[in-house]
Design a protein around this motif. Structure first.
Motif, PDB file in Angstrom:
ATOM      1  N   PRO A   1     -13.930 -26.964 -14.197  1.00  0.00           N
ATOM      2  CA  PRO A   1     -15.350 -26.895 -13.806  1.00  0.00           C
ATOM      3  C   PRO A   1     -15.944 -25.519 -14.106  1.00  0.00           C
ATOM      4  O   PRO A   1     -15.241 -24.620 -14.575  1.00  0.00           O
ATOM      5  CB  PRO A   1     -15.273 -27.116 -12.300  1.00  0.00           C
ATOM      6  CG  PRO A   1     -13.988 -26.462 -11.899  1.00  0.00           C
ATOM      7  CD  PRO A   1     -13.046 -26.584 -13.068  1.00  0.00           C
ATOM      8  N   TRP A   2     -17.220 -25.340 -13.763  1.00  0.00           N
ATOM      9  CA  TRP A   2     -17.897 -24.087 -14.081  1.00  0.00           C
ATOM     10  C   TRP A   2     -17.788 -23.052 -12.973  1.00  0.00           C
ATOM     11  O   TRP A   2     -18.107 -21.896 -13.164  1.00  0.00           O
ATOM     12  CB  TRP A   2     -19.383 -24.344 -14.382  1.00  0.00           C
ATOM     13  CG  TRP A   2     -20.054 -25.245 -13.367  1.00  0.00           C
ATOM     14  CD1 TRP A   2     -20.318 -26.576 -13.522  1.00  0.00           C
ATOM     15  CD2 TRP A   2     -20.515 -24.895 -12.050  1.00  0.00           C
ATOM     16  NE1 TRP A   2     -20.904 -27.087 -12.382  1.00  0.00           N
ATOM     17  CE2 TRP A   2     -21.041 -26.061 -11.452  1.00  0.00           C
ATOM     18  CE3 TRP A   2     -20.538 -23.713 -11.304  1.00  0.00           C
ATOM     19  CZ2 TRP A   2     -21.577 -26.093 -10.171  1.00  0.00           C
ATOM     20  CZ3 TRP A   2     -21.059 -23.739 -10.017  1.00  0.00           C
ATOM     21  CH2 TRP A   2     -21.570 -24.910  -9.468  1.00  0.00           C
TER      22      TRP A   2
ATOM     23  N   LYS B   1     -10.373 -28.418 -21.655  1.00  0.00           N
ATOM     24  CA  LYS B   1     -11.799 -28.709 -21.826  1.00  0.00           C
ATOM     25  C   LYS B   1     -12.570 -27.998 -20.709  1.00  0.00           C
ATOM     26  O   LYS B   1     -12.625 -28.461 -19.575  1.00  0.00           O
ATOM     27  CB  LYS B   1     -12.087 -30.213 -21.749  1.00  0.00           C
ATOM     28  CG  LYS B   1     -13.506 -30.497 -22.232  1.00  0.00           C
ATOM     29  CD  LYS B   1     -14.207 -31.600 -21.474  1.00  0.00           C
ATOM     30  CE  LYS B   1     -14.990 -31.200 -20.282  1.00  0.00           C
ATOM     31  NZ  LYS B   1     -16.118 -30.280 -20.476  1.00  0.00           N
TER      32      LYS B   1
ATOM     33  N   PRO C   1     -18.560 -36.829 -20.260  1.00  0.00           N
ATOM     34  CA  PRO C   1     -18.404 -38.248 -20.600  1.00  0.00           C
ATOM     35  C   PRO C   1     -18.161 -38.482 -22.100  1.00  0.00           C
ATOM     36  O   PRO C   1     -17.586 -39.497 -22.488  1.00  0.00           O
ATOM     37  CB  PRO C   1     -19.754 -38.861 -20.177  1.00  0.00           C
ATOM     38  CG  PRO C   1     -20.286 -37.903 -19.155  1.00  0.00           C
ATOM     39  CD  PRO C   1     -19.820 -36.547 -19.562  1.00  0.00           C
TER      40      PRO C   1
ATOM     41  N   GLY D   1     -14.255 -36.689 -22.427  1.00  0.00           N
ATOM     42  CA  GLY D   1     -13.230 -37.119 -21.475  1.00  0.00           C
ATOM     43  C   GLY D   1     -12.350 -38.274 -21.937  1.00  0.00           C
ATOM     44  O   GLY D   1     -11.121 -38.159 -21.927  1.00  0.00           O
TER      45      GLY D   1
ATOM     46  N   THR E   1     -10.056 -30.562 -12.355  1.00  0.00           N
ATOM     47  CA  THR E   1     -10.719 -29.907 -11.231  1.00  0.00           C
ATOM     48  C   THR E   1     -12.212 -30.159 -11.379  1.00  0.00           C
ATOM     49  O   THR E   1     -12.796 -29.855 -12.422  1.00  0.00           O
ATOM     50  CB  THR E   1     -10.458 -28.388 -11.230  1.00  0.00           C
ATOM     51  OG1 THR E   1      -9.057 -28.169 -11.327  1.00  0.00           O
ATOM     52  CG2 THR E   1     -10.971 -27.759  -9.950  1.00  0.00           C
TER      53      THR E   1
ATOM     54  N   THR F   1     -16.460 -37.544 -10.469  1.00  0.00           N
ATOM     55  CA  THR F   1     -15.804 -37.485 -11.786  1.00  0.00           C
ATOM     56  C   THR F   1     -14.303 -37.704 -11.646  1.00  0.00           C
ATOM     57  O   THR F   1     -13.678 -38.359 -12.487  1.00  0.00           O
ATOM     58  CB  THR F   1     -16.078 -36.132 -12.483  1.00  0.00           C
ATOM     59  OG1 THR F   1     -17.473 -35.867 -12.433  1.00  0.00           O
ATOM     60  CG2 THR F   1     -15.639 -36.147 -13.921  1.00  0.00           C
TER      61      THR F   1
ATOM     62  N   VAL G   1     -13.359 -41.235 -11.930  1.00  0.00           N
ATOM     63  CA  VAL G   1     -13.408 -41.734 -13.317  1.00  0.00           C
ATOM     64  C   VAL G   1     -12.134 -41.315 -14.063  1.00  0.00           C
ATOM     65  O   VAL G   1     -11.512 -42.112 -14.773  1.00  0.00           O
ATOM     66  CB  VAL G   1     -14.655 -41.153 -14.054  1.00  0.00           C
ATOM     67  CG1 VAL G   1     -14.656 -41.524 -15.525  1.00  0.00           C
ATOM     68  CG2 VAL G   1     -15.940 -41.609 -13.372  1.00  0.00           C
TER      69      VAL G   1
ATOM     70  N   GLU H   1      -8.159 -32.239  -8.330  1.00  0.00           N
ATOM     71  CA  GLU H   1      -8.577 -31.238  -7.334  1.00  0.00           C
ATOM     72  C   GLU H   1     -10.088 -31.352  -7.199  1.00  0.00           C
ATOM     73  O   GLU H   1     -10.829 -30.952  -8.100  1.00  0.00           O
ATOM     74  CB  GLU H   1      -8.173 -29.834  -7.798  1.00  0.00           C
ATOM     75  CG  GLU H   1      -6.684 -29.637  -7.979  1.00  0.00           C
ATOM     76  CD  GLU H   1      -5.907 -29.721  -6.674  1.00  0.00           C
ATOM     77  OE1 GLU H   1      -6.504 -29.558  -5.599  1.00  0.00           O
ATOM     78  OE2 GLU H   1      -4.697 -29.980  -6.735  1.00  0.00           O
ATOM     79  N   LEU H   2     -10.565 -31.900  -6.079  1.00  0.00           N
ATOM     80  CA  LEU H   2     -11.963 -32.347  -6.003  1.00  0.00           C
ATOM     81  C   LEU H   2     -12.778 -31.577  -4.958  1.00  0.00           C
ATOM     82  O   LEU H   2     -12.413 -30.499  -4.539  1.00  0.00           O
ATOM     83  CB  LEU H   2     -11.970 -33.854  -5.750  1.00  0.00           C
ATOM     84  CG  LEU H   2     -11.030 -34.655  -6.679  1.00  0.00           C
ATOM     85  CD1 LEU H   2     -11.026 -36.128  -6.323  1.00  0.00           C
ATOM     86  CD2 LEU H   2     -11.401 -34.455  -8.152  1.00  0.00           C
TER      87      LEU H   2
ATOM     88  N   GLU I   1     -21.430 -32.773  -0.448  1.00  0.00           N
ATOM     89  CA  GLU I   1     -21.200 -31.359  -0.747  1.00  0.00           C
ATOM     90  C   GLU I   1     -22.488 -30.777  -1.337  1.00  0.00           C
ATOM     91  O   GLU I   1     -22.989 -31.271  -2.346  1.00  0.00           O
ATOM     92  CB  GLU I   1     -20.072 -31.304  -1.780  1.00  0.00           C
ATOM     93  CG  GLU I   1     -19.498 -29.954  -2.038  1.00  0.00           C
ATOM     94  CD  GLU I   1     -18.420 -30.019  -3.134  1.00  0.00           C
ATOM     95  OE1 GLU I   1     -18.496 -30.895  -4.013  1.00  0.00           O
ATOM     96  OE2 GLU I   1     -17.516 -29.180  -3.104  1.00  0.00           O
TER      97      GLU I   1
ATOM     98  N   PHE J   1     -22.760 -27.431  -2.176  1.00  0.00           N
ATOM     99  CA  PHE J   1     -22.208 -26.515  -3.180  1.00  0.00           C
ATOM    100  C   PHE J   1     -23.178 -25.389  -3.518  1.00  0.00           C
ATOM    101  O   PHE J   1     -23.396 -25.056  -4.689  1.00  0.00           O
ATOM    102  CB  PHE J   1     -21.816 -27.295  -4.440  1.00  0.00           C
ATOM    103  CG  PHE J   1     -20.552 -26.769  -5.079  1.00  0.00           C
ATOM    104  CD1 PHE J   1     -19.416 -26.593  -4.317  1.00  0.00           C
ATOM    105  CD2 PHE J   1     -20.501 -26.441  -6.424  1.00  0.00           C
ATOM    106  CE1 PHE J   1     -18.241 -26.099  -4.881  1.00  0.00           C
ATOM    107  CE2 PHE J   1     -19.338 -25.950  -7.004  1.00  0.00           C
ATOM    108  CZ  PHE J   1     -18.205 -25.780  -6.225  1.00  0.00           C
TER     109      PHE J   1
ATOM    110  N   ARG K   1      -1.862 -27.945  -6.712  1.00  0.00           N
ATOM    111  CA  ARG K   1      -1.404 -26.850  -7.578  1.00  0.00           C
ATOM    112  C   ARG K   1      -0.608 -25.876  -6.704  1.00  0.00           C
ATOM    113  O   ARG K   1      -0.634 -25.965  -5.479  1.00  0.00           O
ATOM    114  CB  ARG K   1      -2.584 -26.175  -8.273  1.00  0.00           C
ATOM    115  CG  ARG K   1      -3.750 -25.778  -7.375  1.00  0.00           C
ATOM    116  CD  ARG K   1      -4.692 -24.820  -8.069  1.00  0.00           C
ATOM    117  NE  ARG K   1      -5.466 -25.404  -9.141  1.00  0.00           N
ATOM    118  CZ  ARG K   1      -6.721 -25.883  -9.019  1.00  0.00           C
ATOM    119  NH1 ARG K   1      -7.321 -25.869  -7.840  1.00  0.00           N
ATOM    120  NH2 ARG K   1      -7.361 -26.379 -10.046  1.00  0.00           N
TER     121      ARG K   1
END
Ligand code: NAD
Length: 519
Positions: free
Chosen positions: A158-159, A183, A217, A220, A233, A238, A241, A256-257, A388, A390, A468
């Motif tokens: 993720p970012w 990715k 998408p 992936g 992560t 996502t 999916v 890891e969500l 969330e 965030f 992890r």
């Protein structure tokens, strides 16, 4: 707005970094500097064919890499460890330009890599060594548990912690003998690209790690279909999916969500520490940490004092855009994300929540800034009450009994992290253990659990599958091969012994072994 970009972030450097990304389509994505909205570099976008080829290249290199003795593989990571520390400033610059986070947080993010590398450099020889187990028949039989790399691991990052998730998760996968295809998120591809460059500088064979880029998408499905294992992560939606597709392909995955993490403050907690912790829990990384705190449950007896001190501390925070260590809170990652955070706050206000501080965008600081926000009266019919957010937004609640606090903390679909504060440590630990959460921090927000690299860290409920760190964080990238060894064929009934007698002997044998503690 005018802000001087860090000296290390030159066009030449950025173009070199992104030239690693395979792209036959010529399509690009405009990767921007968050503080200004200016384009930093055109990021190549990988097609499904590019991704397939990336896997082929990595797989070829992996065959040889897996043959390297573990000691030789670990030597690469010892060198990498020192390179990450040596080039720390450049890494921090890249993380900051692409994510807009405060420099203090960008620096903290870089620390994860030496910690993870250091832990596995020391631990891997023991974890990956063959283990001998007793066989079914004492003396003449045994079994070897051996560990084989899975092949090529797909890592989707993720970012919010692009360097830590993209690179730290690659380390155990590579140490175990795998190839890796990473990715990153389009927005934050620069720091992971630089991390891979440093790994190769440290001696990692070229081609073994590939970086592919594109919208999730689009990229992936091909990534998952070519991988032997997926480390993901990101958000819970996502993750579902990814998990479905990995399941269909019968490959393993670690997910890891997200979280909606609670903090409980017991009446005997040290309020000085609590206020400091609460500031980091709610506003650290501008609220964009998967383990950060969005719900605070404070005991009635200290609620008013805590609230006033917490609001005052939030209002004293230095929020701003700067490539130095001055600001304590930076930007959100993008204007889109800022709009999403704002929509949660607007929805809460419209449904009756009270803003104690913040609650507004900060366009004077930059295009994606949002003020540290503390809310009261948030309920479960509000977006900020269940999902969330965030962002730098936290809701305060009162409780009067321990049971009530635990029930409120557990009233969520998530289970990633929880924080419990109390003067009586045993009592706080006892309360913490009642919370359904993969991580629980006592008298801390998240760092104590997350930085304890020997203990697996993951989410429960809708916050994830797997973990992890720890032995599990390395073993998940391996398949176990069970090598059964029989020195002499003694299985089954011996020649001439009636089967009934053999049955009796076997039953006696099992009883004796149980008595002797062998089985
Ligand atoms: P996201 O799920 O939107 O994206 C994460 C990554 O998945 C990105 O690289 C994205 O491009 C990719 N992606 C999106 N759709 C995809 C698809 N269909 N197939 C394959 N890849 C796809 O999440 P985000 O908004 O980038 O990140 C924030 C989320 O990540 C938050 O929910 C946060 O809690 C979570 N997070 C969790 C942890 C953890 O360790 N549990 C750590 C960091 C972030």
């Amino acid at each position: 707005m005018s802000i001087k970009r860090p000296a290390s972030v030159t066009d030449e450097f950025l173009n070199r970094l992104v030239s690693r990304v395979p792209s036959t389509s010529g399509g690009t994505w405009k990767l921007t500097e968050v503080y200004t909205g200016e384009v930093l570099v055109e990021l190549p976008q990988s097609t499904p064919e590019d991704i397939e080829r990336a896997f082929e290249t990595s797989r070829k290199a992996q065959q040889e890499w897996a043959q390297w003795p573990l000691k030789k593989r670990l030597k690469v990571f010892k060198k990498f460890h020192s390179l990450v520390l040596k080039h720390n400033e450049t890494i921090v610059d890249l993380i900051q330009v692409e994510s807009g986070k405060a420099r203090r947080m960008a620096f903290e993010e870089t620390l994860d890599i030496p910690m993870v590398a250091g832990y596995y450099i020391k631990r891997a020889p023991k974890v990956l060594a063959d283990k001998k187990h007793a066989g079914p028949v004492p003396v003449v039989s045994s079994s070897l548990e051996t560990r084989q790399p899975k092949g090529v691991v797909g890592i989707i990052a993720p970012w919010n912690f692009p360097f830590a998730t993209g690179i730290s998760d690659s380390i155990p996968a590579l140490i175990a003998g795998n190839g890796v295809v990473v990715k990153p998120d389009n927005k934050t591809a620069l720091s992971p690209l630089y991390g891979i460059e440093l790994m190769e500088k440290a001696g990692l064979p070229k081609g073994l790690v590939q970086v592919v880029c594109g919208e999730g998408p689009d990229v992936g499905p091909t990534l998952i279909d070519n991988a032997n294992y997926v480390m993901f992560t990101g958000s819970t939606n996502t993750g579902r999916v990814i998990g479905e597709r990995a399941g269909r392909n019968l490959i393993g995955c670690c997910l890891e969500l997200g979280g909606k993490n609670p903090m409980i403050v017991l009446p005997d907690a040290n309020l000085d520490d609590v206020v400091k912790g609460a500031i980091f829990g709610a506003f650290g990384n501008t609220g964009q940490i998967c383990m950060h705190i969005e719900r605070m449950y404070i005991h009635d007896s200290i609620y008013d004092t805590f609230r006033d001190r917490f609001v005052a501390a939030a209002e004293a925070l230095k929020v701003g855009a700067a490539y130095d260590f001055e600001p304590e809170v930076g930007s959100l990652v993008s204007v889109d994300h800022k709009n999403r955070v704002a929509s949660h706050v607007e929805d809460a206000i419209a449904k009756g929540a009270k803003v104690l501080t913040g609650g507004r965008e900060l366009p004077e600081a930059g295009p994606a800034f949002f003020a540290p926000t503390i809310l009261e009266g948030v309920t479960k019919d509000m977006l900020a009450g269940v999902g969330e957010t965030f962002g730098p937004v936290v809701a305060l609640h009162r409780f009067s009994t321990e049971d009530e606090a635990v029930a409120l903390a557990n009233d969520t679909d998530y289970g990633l992290n929880a924080s419990v504060w109390g003067g009586d440590l045993d009592n706080a630990i006892r309360v913490g253990r009642r919370i359904q959460s993969g991580n629980v921090n006592i008298n801390d927000i998240l760092a104590t659990a997350y930085a304890s690299k020997g203990t697996p860290s993951g989410g429960v409920k809708q916050s994830g599958v797997g973990a992890r760190h720890g032995d599990q964080g390395l073993l998940k990238y391996t398949d176990c091969q069970n090598v059964g060894i029989l020195k002499k064929q003694v299985m089954g009934a011996p020649e001439g012994v009636p089967f009934e007698d053999n049955v009796k002997q076997q039953i006696i044998g099992l009883r004796v072994m149980r008595k002797l503690g062998i089985r």
